[in-house]
Design a protein around this motif. Sequence first.
Motif, PDB file in Angstrom:
ATOM      1  N   HIS A 107      45.127 -28.291   3.778  1.00  0.00           N
ATOM      2  CA  HIS A 107      44.491 -28.474   5.211  1.00  0.00           C
ATOM      3  C   HIS A 107      43.130 -29.021   5.370  1.00  0.00           C
ATOM      4  O   HIS A 107      42.858 -29.891   5.893  1.00  0.00           O
ATOM      5  CB  HIS A 107      44.596 -27.168   5.867  1.00  0.00           C
ATOM      6  CG  HIS A 107      45.994 -26.837   6.184  1.00  0.00           C
ATOM      7  ND1 HIS A 107      46.946 -27.418   7.369  1.00  0.00           N
ATOM      8  CD2 HIS A 107      46.934 -25.781   5.704  1.00  0.00           C
ATOM      9  CE1 HIS A 107      47.822 -26.919   7.514  1.00  0.00           C
ATOM     10  NE2 HIS A 107      48.222 -25.916   6.460  1.00  0.00           N
ATOM     11  N   LEU A 108      42.470 -28.815   3.987  1.00  0.00           N
ATOM     12  CA  LEU A 108      41.129 -29.270   3.966  1.00  0.00           C
ATOM     13  C   LEU A 108      40.931 -30.994   3.753  1.00  0.00           C
ATOM     14  O   LEU A 108      40.101 -31.501   3.968  1.00  0.00           O
ATOM     15  CB  LEU A 108      40.206 -28.522   2.837  1.00  0.00           C
ATOM     16  CG  LEU A 108      39.994 -27.165   3.084  1.00  0.00           C
ATOM     17  CD1 LEU A 108      39.340 -26.603   1.808  1.00  0.00           C
ATOM     18  CD2 LEU A 108      39.114 -27.069   4.275  1.00  0.00           C
ATOM     19  N   VAL A 109      42.361 -31.266   3.285  1.00  0.00           N
ATOM     20  CA  VAL A 109      42.398 -32.528   2.707  1.00  0.00           C
ATOM     21  C   VAL A 109      43.399 -33.345   3.488  1.00  0.00           C
ATOM     22  O   VAL A 109      43.926 -34.505   2.976  1.00  0.00           O
ATOM     23  CB  VAL A 109      42.640 -32.825   1.233  1.00  0.00           C
ATOM     24  CG1 VAL A 109      41.307 -32.135   0.440  1.00  0.00           C
ATOM     25  CG2 VAL A 109      43.897 -32.370   0.726  1.00  0.00           C
ATOM     26  N   SER A 110      43.878 -32.867   4.565  1.00  0.00           N
ATOM     27  CA  SER A 110      44.882 -33.512   5.290  1.00  0.00           C
ATOM     28  C   SER A 110      44.824 -34.911   5.804  1.00  0.00           C
ATOM     29  O   SER A 110      45.833 -35.393   5.961  1.00  0.00           O
ATOM     30  CB  SER A 110      45.309 -32.351   6.512  1.00  0.00           C
ATOM     31  OG  SER A 110      44.355 -32.329   7.366  1.00  0.00           O
ATOM     32  N   SER A 111      43.538 -35.063   6.032  1.00  0.00           N
ATOM     33  CA  SER A 111      43.381 -36.610   6.386  1.00  0.00           C
ATOM     34  C   SER A 111      43.431 -37.611   5.285  1.00  0.00           C
ATOM     35  O   SER A 111      43.123 -38.891   5.640  1.00  0.00           O
ATOM     36  CB  SER A 111      42.092 -36.643   7.315  1.00  0.00           C
ATOM     37  OG  SER A 111      40.813 -36.437   6.218  1.00  0.00           O
ATOM     38  N   GLY A 112      43.604 -37.194   4.045  1.00  0.00           N
ATOM     39  CA  GLY A 112      43.950 -38.211   3.016  1.00  0.00           C
ATOM     40  C   GLY A 112      45.100 -38.998   3.309  1.00  0.00           C
ATOM     41  O   GLY A 112      45.953 -38.925   3.923  1.00  0.00           O
ATOM     42  N   LYS A 113      44.763 -40.534   2.825  1.00  0.00           N
ATOM     43  CA  LYS A 113      46.011 -41.424   2.804  1.00  0.00           C
ATOM     44  C   LYS A 113      47.290 -40.942   2.474  1.00  0.00           C
ATOM     45  O   LYS A 113      48.214 -41.175   3.268  1.00  0.00           O
ATOM     46  CB  LYS A 113      45.628 -42.480   2.076  1.00  0.00           C
ATOM     47  CG  LYS A 113      46.323 -43.913   2.487  1.00  0.00           C
ATOM     48  CD  LYS A 113      45.894 -44.318   3.684  1.00  0.00           C
ATOM     49  CE  LYS A 113      46.474 -45.751   4.249  1.00  0.00           C
ATOM     50  NZ  LYS A 113      46.064 -46.278   5.418  1.00  0.00           N
ATOM     51  N   GLU A 114      47.400 -40.120   1.132  1.00  0.00           N
ATOM     52  CA  GLU A 114      48.471 -39.591   0.846  1.00  0.00           C
ATOM     53  C   GLU A 114      48.219 -38.160   0.146  1.00  0.00           C
ATOM     54  O   GLU A 114      47.327 -38.216  -0.636  1.00  0.00           O
ATOM     55  CB  GLU A 114      49.494 -40.391   0.031  1.00  0.00           C
ATOM     56  CG  GLU A 114      50.722 -39.611  -0.571  1.00  0.00           C
ATOM     57  CD  GLU A 114      51.905 -40.688  -1.130  1.00  0.00           C
ATOM     58  OE1 GLU A 114      52.418 -41.567  -0.334  1.00  0.00           O
ATOM     59  OE2 GLU A 114      52.096 -40.612  -2.342  1.00  0.00           O
ATOM     60  N   VAL A 115      48.766 -37.191   0.478  1.00  0.00           N
ATOM     61  CA  VAL A 115      48.266 -35.954  -0.125  1.00  0.00           C
ATOM     62  C   VAL A 115      49.517 -35.335  -1.052  1.00  0.00           C
ATOM     63  O   VAL A 115      50.645 -34.971  -0.615  1.00  0.00           O
ATOM     64  CB  VAL A 115      47.823 -35.103   0.944  1.00  0.00           C
ATOM     65  CG1 VAL A 115      47.335 -33.644   0.349  1.00  0.00           C
ATOM     66  CG2 VAL A 115      46.687 -35.375   1.755  1.00  0.00           C
ATOM     67  N   MET A 116      49.212 -35.223  -2.311  1.00  0.00           N
ATOM     68  CA  MET A 116      50.328 -34.857  -3.109  1.00  0.00           C
ATOM     69  C   MET A 116      49.906 -33.350  -3.782  1.00  0.00           C
ATOM     70  O   MET A 116      48.798 -33.039  -3.732  1.00  0.00           O
ATOM     71  CB  MET A 116      50.287 -35.776  -4.417  1.00  0.00           C
ATOM     72  CG  MET A 116      50.717 -37.312  -4.047  1.00  0.00           C
ATOM     73  SD  MET A 116      50.443 -38.181  -5.262  1.00  0.00           S
ATOM     74  CE  MET A 116      48.744 -39.070  -4.583  1.00  0.00           C
ATOM     75  N   ALA A 117      51.124 -32.712  -4.251  1.00  0.00           N
ATOM     76  CA  ALA A 117      50.884 -31.438  -4.724  1.00  0.00           C
ATOM     77  C   ALA A 117      51.056 -31.558  -6.555  1.00  0.00           C
ATOM     78  O   ALA A 117      52.052 -32.138  -6.958  1.00  0.00           O
ATOM     79  CB  ALA A 117      51.902 -30.465  -4.418  1.00  0.00           C
ATOM     80  N   GLY A 118      50.044 -31.354  -7.289  1.00  0.00           N
ATOM     81  CA  GLY A 118      50.029 -31.513  -8.708  1.00  0.00           C
ATOM     82  C   GLY A 118      49.886 -30.259  -9.180  1.00  0.00           C
ATOM     83  O   GLY A 118      49.331 -29.032  -8.892  1.00  0.00           O
ATOM     84  N   SER A 119      50.713 -30.426 -10.424  1.00  0.00           N
ATOM     85  CA  SER A 119      50.338 -29.156 -11.466  1.00  0.00           C
ATOM     86  C   SER A 119      50.718 -29.711 -12.795  1.00  0.00           C
ATOM     87  O   SER A 119      51.002 -30.574 -13.031  1.00  0.00           O
ATOM     88  CB  SER A 119      51.447 -28.086 -10.977  1.00  0.00           C
ATOM     89  OG  SER A 119      52.715 -28.594 -11.183  1.00  0.00           O
ATOM     90  N   PHE A 120      50.547 -28.713 -13.749  1.00  0.00           N
ATOM     91  CA  PHE A 120      51.084 -29.228 -14.936  1.00  0.00           C
ATOM     92  C   PHE A 120      52.592 -29.415 -15.320  1.00  0.00           C
ATOM     93  O   PHE A 120      53.098 -30.351 -16.082  1.00  0.00           O
ATOM     94  CB  PHE A 120      50.692 -28.040 -16.196  1.00  0.00           C
ATOM     95  CG  PHE A 120      49.394 -27.870 -16.485  1.00  0.00           C
ATOM     96  CD1 PHE A 120      48.658 -29.048 -17.082  1.00  0.00           C
ATOM     97  CD2 PHE A 120      48.525 -26.633 -16.219  1.00  0.00           C
ATOM     98  CE1 PHE A 120      47.284 -28.844 -17.568  1.00  0.00           C
ATOM     99  CE2 PHE A 120      47.238 -26.859 -16.688  1.00  0.00           C
ATOM    100  CZ  PHE A 120      46.611 -27.652 -17.182  1.00  0.00           C
ATOM    101  N   LEU A 121      53.274 -28.736 -14.254  1.00  0.00           N
ATOM    102  CA  LEU A 121      54.790 -29.013 -14.294  1.00  0.00           C
ATOM    103  C   LEU A 121      55.018 -30.521 -13.929  1.00  0.00           C
ATOM    104  O   LEU A 121      56.254 -30.937 -14.415  1.00  0.00           O
ATOM    105  CB  LEU A 121      55.402 -27.990 -13.261  1.00  0.00           C
ATOM    106  CG  LEU A 121      54.985 -26.563 -13.323  1.00  0.00           C
ATOM    107  CD1 LEU A 121      56.173 -25.761 -12.321  1.00  0.00           C
ATOM    108  CD2 LEU A 121      55.485 -25.922 -14.722  1.00  0.00           C
ATOM    109  N   ASN A 122      54.497 -30.992 -13.249  1.00  0.00           N
ATOM    110  CA  ASN A 122      54.918 -32.380 -12.797  1.00  0.00           C
ATOM    111  C   ASN A 122      53.636 -33.539 -12.998  1.00  0.00           C
ATOM    112  O   ASN A 122      53.562 -34.402 -12.313  1.00  0.00           O
ATOM    113  CB  ASN A 122      55.307 -32.387 -11.461  1.00  0.00           C
ATOM    114  CG  ASN A 122      53.813 -32.365 -10.342  1.00  0.00           C
ATOM    115  OD1 ASN A 122      52.993 -31.581 -10.534  1.00  0.00           O
ATOM    116  ND2 ASN A 122      54.148 -32.763  -9.099  1.00  0.00           N
ATOM    117  N   ILE A 123      52.953 -33.172 -13.990  1.00  0.00           N
ATOM    118  CA  ILE A 123      51.706 -33.934 -14.239  1.00  0.00           C
ATOM    119  C   ILE A 123      51.906 -35.674 -14.404  1.00  0.00           C
ATOM    120  O   ILE A 123      50.971 -36.364 -14.075  1.00  0.00           O
ATOM    121  CB  ILE A 123      50.903 -33.407 -15.469  1.00  0.00           C
ATOM    122  CG1 ILE A 123      49.551 -34.090 -15.523  1.00  0.00           C
ATOM    123  CG2 ILE A 123      51.479 -33.470 -16.968  1.00  0.00           C
ATOM    124  CD1 ILE A 123      48.736 -33.298 -14.376  1.00  0.00           C
TER     125      ILE A 123
END
Length: 247
Positions: free
Chosen positions: A111-127
């Motif tokens: 929610h802090l970055v919701s105005s980004g052009k595209e907001v992705m979820a990153g982790s080592f699992l899908n790096i």
Amino acid sequence: MQIDIQFLPFPPDLQILSGRSVVVIDVLRSTSVIVHAMSERALEIIPVITVEEAFQAARTFPPRTTLLGGEKRNRKIPGFDLGNSPREYGTEKVEGKRLILTTTNGTKAFHLVSSGKEVMAGSFLNIGATAQRCLELDRDLLVFPSGHEGNFSLEDTVCGGMLIDLVVKKGKSHVSLTDASHSARILYQRFEADLLEAFRLSCHGKELMDSGAGDDLLYCARIDFIPLVPIFREGVIRTHWKAERGK
């Protein structure tokens, strides 16, 4: 493409944010849960900030379509269906279900970055898939570690540094780094041979081990075996993009 990373989880400048891609990282364990659950065919994930919001949101959907998941102080929340361990989110539980998720750090970060052009979820699992997506978008990037209770997070920053390292190597000459991004990349290179060392040294990693969730560290340190990137848009996380194998 310029890559920046924000070491503390406070709201970024909205004017700068609106033109950038953003990758939210909460390795232990929110974004790892999100990536894993979407790979197990969860319908969508709604990240909320408080427990009260989670219960309220769940009441707006038909019965048996929605699960509540998350943690408070590393513990499963009373009345919730699931905690915050990726291993709880198997296909038999989450396939076709909507998940409403609340955690101490990660869900707030979206929610802090919701105005980004595209907001992705990153982790080592899908790096690898995340790096590939960032290069495909080919716009300035903000890496946003969710931190630990408002403070710097070692494991999230190491993961961010790995993402930066991959984008630099694949993007070659057209990628530029801020001083912060250079620092995160150097930090990742320090732990590259043993990511679990970073987990064990981190405050959050120690808390999870002390609470009996040490096995989650082993799972969350697995590298690049889920080829999808969950994307947060209009308050909901869905899988809009999957990597092609071999890229």
